[in-house]
Scaffold this motif. Structure first.
Motif, PDB file in Angstrom:
ATOM      1  N   ALA A   1      -4.010   9.605  -4.688  1.00 15.04           N
ATOM      2  CA  ALA A   1      -5.071   8.683  -5.117  1.00 15.04           C
ATOM      3  C   ALA A   1      -6.360   9.473  -5.347  1.00 15.04           C
ATOM      4  N   GLN A   2      -6.647  10.385  -4.415  1.00 19.86           N
ATOM      5  CA  GLN A   2      -7.853  11.199  -4.530  1.00 19.86           C
ATOM      6  C   GLN A   2      -7.802  12.044  -5.807  1.00 19.86           C
ATOM      7  N   LYS A   3      -6.661  12.609  -6.063  1.00 19.08           N
ATOM      8  CA  LYS A   3      -6.522  13.548  -7.182  1.00 19.08           C
ATOM      9  C   LYS A   3      -6.506  12.827  -8.532  1.00 19.08           C
ATOM     10  N   GLU A   4      -5.783  11.731  -8.601  1.00 24.99           N
ATOM     11  CA  GLU A   4      -5.584  11.078  -9.891  1.00 24.99           C
ATOM     12  C   GLU A   4      -6.619   9.989 -10.168  1.00 24.99           C
ATOM     13  N   ALA A   5      -7.163   9.383  -9.127  1.00 29.07           N
ATOM     14  CA  ALA A   5      -8.200   8.338  -9.230  1.00 29.07           C
ATOM     15  C   ALA A   5      -7.849   7.321 -10.323  1.00 29.07           C
ATOM     16  N   GLY A   6      -8.766   7.107 -11.255  1.00 31.33           N
ATOM     17  CA  GLY A   6      -8.589   6.069 -12.260  1.00 31.33           C
ATOM     18  C   GLY A   6      -7.412   6.287 -13.190  1.00 31.33           C
ATOM     19  N   ARG A   7      -6.955   7.527 -13.295  1.00 34.03           N
ATOM     20  CA  ARG A   7      -5.803   7.785 -14.177  1.00 34.03           C
ATOM     21  C   ARG A   7      -4.580   7.010 -13.726  1.00 34.03           C
ATOM     22  N   LEU A   8      -4.482   6.746 -12.408  1.00 29.23           N
ATOM     23  CA  LEU A   8      -3.335   5.978 -11.909  1.00 29.23           C
ATOM     24  C   LEU A   8      -3.333   4.578 -12.509  1.00 29.23           C
ATOM     25  N   ILE A   9      -4.502   3.941 -12.545  1.00 27.59           N
ATOM     26  CA  ILE A   9      -4.561   2.570 -13.078  1.00 27.59           C
ATOM     27  C   ILE A   9      -4.418   2.588 -14.601  1.00 27.59           C
TER      28      ILE A   9
ATOM     29  N   PRO B   1       2.323 -12.566  -9.097  1.00 26.33           N
ATOM     30  CA  PRO B   1       1.078 -11.974  -9.607  1.00 26.33           C
ATOM     31  C   PRO B   1      -0.019 -11.864  -8.545  1.00 26.33           C
ATOM     32  N   GLU B   2       0.046 -12.706  -7.498  1.00 27.93           N
ATOM     33  CA  GLU B   2      -1.012 -12.643  -6.477  1.00 27.93           C
ATOM     34  C   GLU B   2      -0.840 -11.434  -5.537  1.00 27.93           C
ATOM     35  N   LEU B   3       0.300 -10.772  -5.621  1.00 26.07           N
ATOM     36  CA  LEU B   3       0.534  -9.566  -4.816  1.00 26.07           C
ATOM     37  C   LEU B   3      -0.579  -8.543  -5.087  1.00 26.07           C
ATOM     38  N   ILE B   4      -1.114  -7.975  -4.007  1.00 25.04           N
ATOM     39  CA  ILE B   4      -2.139  -6.927  -4.160  1.00 25.04           C
ATOM     40  C   ILE B   4      -1.466  -5.582  -3.942  1.00 25.04           C
ATOM     41  N   PHE B   5      -1.736  -4.642  -4.820  1.00 20.39           N
ATOM     42  CA  PHE B   5      -1.047  -3.348  -4.790  1.00 20.39           C
ATOM     43  C   PHE B   5      -2.086  -2.224  -4.836  1.00 20.39           C
ATOM     44  N   GLY B   6      -2.094  -1.396  -3.802  1.00 20.99           N
ATOM     45  CA  GLY B   6      -3.073  -0.313  -3.739  1.00 20.99           C
ATOM     46  C   GLY B   6      -2.442   1.042  -3.489  1.00 20.99           C
ATOM     47  N   ILE B   7      -3.112   2.077  -3.987  1.00 19.35           N
ATOM     48  CA  ILE B   7      -2.680   3.461  -3.766  1.00 19.35           C
ATOM     49  C   ILE B   7      -3.785   4.170  -2.984  1.00 19.35           C
TER      50      ILE B   7
ATOM     51  N   ILE C   1      -1.465  -1.633 -10.700  1.00 19.61           N
ATOM     52  CA  ILE C   1      -2.142  -1.179  -9.468  1.00 19.61           C
ATOM     53  C   ILE C   1      -3.513  -1.854  -9.425  1.00 19.61           C
ATOM     54  N   ASP C   2      -3.849  -2.470  -8.282  1.00 17.26           N
ATOM     55  CA  ASP C   2      -5.131  -3.161  -8.168  1.00 17.26           C
ATOM     56  C   ASP C   2      -6.249  -2.237  -7.719  1.00 17.26           C
ATOM     57  N   PHE C   3      -5.900  -1.331  -6.795  1.00 17.78           N
ATOM     58  CA  PHE C   3      -7.000  -0.472  -6.334  1.00 17.78           C
ATOM     59  C   PHE C   3      -6.479   0.921  -5.963  1.00 17.78           C
ATOM     60  N   VAL C   4      -7.395   1.872  -6.061  1.00 19.28           N
ATOM     61  CA  VAL C   4      -7.114   3.266  -5.719  1.00 19.28           C
ATOM     62  C   VAL C   4      -8.234   3.718  -4.785  1.00 19.28           C
ATOM     63  N   LEU C   5      -7.860   4.099  -3.566  1.00 23.16           N
ATOM     64  CA  LEU C   5      -8.875   4.539  -2.602  1.00 23.16           C
ATOM     65  C   LEU C   5      -8.584   5.975  -2.181  1.00 23.16           C
ATOM     66  N   GLY C   6      -9.594   6.799  -2.156  1.00 24.32           N
ATOM     67  CA  GLY C   6      -9.426   8.213  -1.834  1.00 24.32           C
ATOM     68  C   GLY C   6      -9.211   8.459  -0.343  1.00 24.32           C
ATOM     69  N   THR C   7      -9.219   9.745   0.016  1.00 26.99           N
ATOM     70  CA  THR C   7      -8.785  10.143   1.357  1.00 26.99           C
ATOM     71  C   THR C   7      -9.801   9.878   2.463  1.00 26.99           C
ATOM     72  N   ASN C   8     -11.034   9.583   2.099  1.00 24.67           N
ATOM     73  CA  ASN C   8     -12.033   9.320   3.151  1.00 24.67           C
ATOM     74  C   ASN C   8     -12.501   7.873   3.070  1.00 24.67           C
TER      75      ASN C   8
ATOM     76  N   LEU D   1       0.862  -1.172   0.000  1.00 22.81           N
ATOM     77  CA  LEU D   1       0.000   0.000   0.000  1.00 22.81           C
ATOM     78  C   LEU D   1       0.906   1.233   0.000  1.00 22.81           C
ATOM     79  N   ILE D   2       0.653   2.163  -0.903  1.00 27.20           N
ATOM     80  CA  ILE D   2       1.364   3.442  -0.829  1.00 27.20           C
ATOM     81  C   ILE D   2       0.350   4.510  -0.440  1.00 27.20           C
ATOM     82  N   ASN D   3       0.548   5.091   0.739  1.00 20.29           N
ATOM     83  CA  ASN D   3      -0.321   6.177   1.189  1.00 20.29           C
ATOM     84  C   ASN D   3       0.356   7.481   0.766  1.00 20.29           C
TER      85      ASN D   3
END
Ligand code: SF4
Length: 471
Positions: free
Chosen positions: A78-86, A67-73, A92-99, A38-40
């Motif tokens: 994450a809030q600013k870029e959202a889907g553009r990151l993926i 490949p089974e590694l899960i990677f999230g931002i 990147i498996d998931f992008v979760l915003g600040t709240n 996870l990168i916060n």
């Protein structure tokens, strides 16, 4: 988990680790051994974003091997870029915003079972930011469509819950705290101020205050775990409670001060426009409320303060400092300063230096202005050349360092109560601790333990720290 940025991000990281512990994850320093990375993130400066993109690239290799590694931002980027990151980095498996801390375990478990991409950056909750939540849900849906070809997006029901449901991060959940003495406790999220150089209100949304009972409960739980000090966190703690109206920041300080077993209470950060006489009186009358106020002024001329949209004048700030010092003569005052803001003239800069000489902060965090795309200041005319910014920063630091050294020199021979923290980084024979005013003190170690309150006589004051001996 890699955490970038401010104390609020560190605090969010502790909450994410706490949530993940409930579904069996434990932290590791060995990235190659991790099942979940996870990168916060932080996006206050463009350089912070560049650094994150570098890390995202590194993790691509790990993901190729495992490949089974899960990677999230998560976090502000994450809030600013959202889907553009993926779209840019599909590993990147998931992008979760600040709240979205409360959504983390559900999203991770969902990916464990179904794989695919998840993007959730809706900021709203029904109680506080209904309109904004609607807008963000629409943005998320739109980005989800962009991602449809690459993987799963949140279902409409999930998006609806994210945008309109009652769940958000305000109630608090499990926390896996770092450190042993001092606990971060967020009291509010978001910011309403829109300083013209700052991206925070765009990526953390409007102010949302936690209920006072939730804050007090969390402080009591931290004390029960052995923490002696708490730092109450918010982008602008002085506007705490304006949204729910149940308690203001002074009321909250008094409630936290009364938690049995707490030894020290700190807070950050304060916007000068909202620091009330009631808060000053609460600190004066409090028992465990530390006499240190970090009061970012950012600049010392009205022309630049206006361009920064700080909504106070030099005269108003000066008046506030006078009221603080009249009530709390022993308090330490620290600040943040930005040099090289667009339109800064030589005259502005001289006013800033004169203001520093007048106020005499105990210390200051000094920054060179760097344009942050997406903020009004980035598009302002008269950007200051880099060489001028650097020259001014050096001048500013020289003035401030001299003041800090003079203020500390006046503590020669005084006895200060410090809370012992542990061995100093450079010399294991010397231990460190902090005064209530948040000054770092070094002393020769005998039998002191971390968390002890001891009296130290100051023998060698320096610019950044004080050296002394136990009395
Ligand atoms: Fe940014 Fe200003 Fe809000 Fe601080 S008060 S987070 S500088 S907008």
């Amino acid at each position: 988990m890699l955490v970038y940025g401010c104390q609020m991000n560190v605090s969010d990281g502790e909450r994410m680790a706490g949530e993940l512990a409930t579904i069996g994850y434990r932290q590791t320093d060995d990235m190659a051994a991790a099942d979940l990375i996870l990168i916060n993130t932080c996006c206050v400066r463009e350089t912070a974003e560049d650094h994150v993109y570098g890390k995202i690239g590194e993790i691509k290799r790990l993901k190729a091997q495992k490949p089974e590694l899960i990677f999230g931002i998560t976090g502000c980027m994450a809030q600013k870029e959202a889907g553009r990151l993926i779209a840019r980095a599909p590993h990147i498996d998931f992008v979760l915003g600040t709240n979205k801390i409360h959504e983390l375990t559900r999203v991770v478990q969902d990916i464990e079972q179904h794989r695919g991409h998840v993007v959730d950056t809706a900021l709203g909750s029904a109680a506080h930011t209904y309109g904004e939540g609607r807008e963000n849900a629409a943005i998320t849906a739109e980005r989800g469509q962009v991602l449809t070809g690459q993987g799963r997006k949140l279902s409409e029901t999930e998006e609806f819950t994210a945008a309109y449901g009652q769940l958000d991060d305000l109630a608090g959940g499990p926390v896996a705290r770092g450190g042993q003495l001092s606990a971060w406790v967020p009291i509010m999220y978001g910011c309403n101020n829109f300083c013209s150089y700052c991206i925070v209100p765009y990526v953390r949304g409007r102010e949302r205050s936690r209920q006072p009972e939730d804050v007090v409960r969390e402080v009591a739980a931290a004390v029960a775990e052995g923490y002696k000090e708490v730092t109450l966190l918010g982008q602008n703690v002085n506007s705490y409670g304006k949204d729910h109206g149940r308690a203001d920041f002074a009321d909250l300080l008094k409630m936290v001060d009364a938690v049995p077993g707490i030894e020290r209470v700190r807070f950050m950060t304060s916007h000068p426009k909202d620091l009330s006489d009631k808060v000053i009186a609460a600190i004066r009358d409090g028992v465990h409320l530390c006499e240190h106020i970090h009061l970012p002024v950012q600049y010392g001329s009205d022309h630049i303060l206006k361009a920064m949209n700080r909504v106070y004048t030099v005269a108003q700030y000066r008046d506030l400092v006078q009221r603080i010092r009249a009530a709390l003569p022993q308090a330490a005052l620290t600040t943040d300063l930005i040099v090289g803001f667009p339109g800064e003239t030589a005259d502005d800069f001289q006013q800033m230096l004169a203001f520093l000489q007048e106020i005499r902060y105990d210390s200051a965090y000094t920054f060179i202005y760097s344009p942050r795309s997406g903020t009004p200041a980035a598009g302002m005319p008269d950007q200051v050349p880099d060489d001028v910014k650097h020259q001014r920063l050096e001048q500013l630091m020289a003035v401030q360092n001299k003041i800090s050294a003079e203020i500390n020199a006046a503590l020669q021979g005084t006895v200060q109560e410090i809370m012992v923290e542990g061995p100093s980084k450079n010399d294991a024979a010397m231990w460190s601790g902090r005064t209530r005013t948040n000054k770092l003190v070094l002393f020769p170690h005998a039998d002191e333990q971390a968390g002890d309150m001891v009296q130290i006589k100051i023998k060698q004051p320096q610019t950044w720290l004080l050296k002394g001996v136990r009395v």
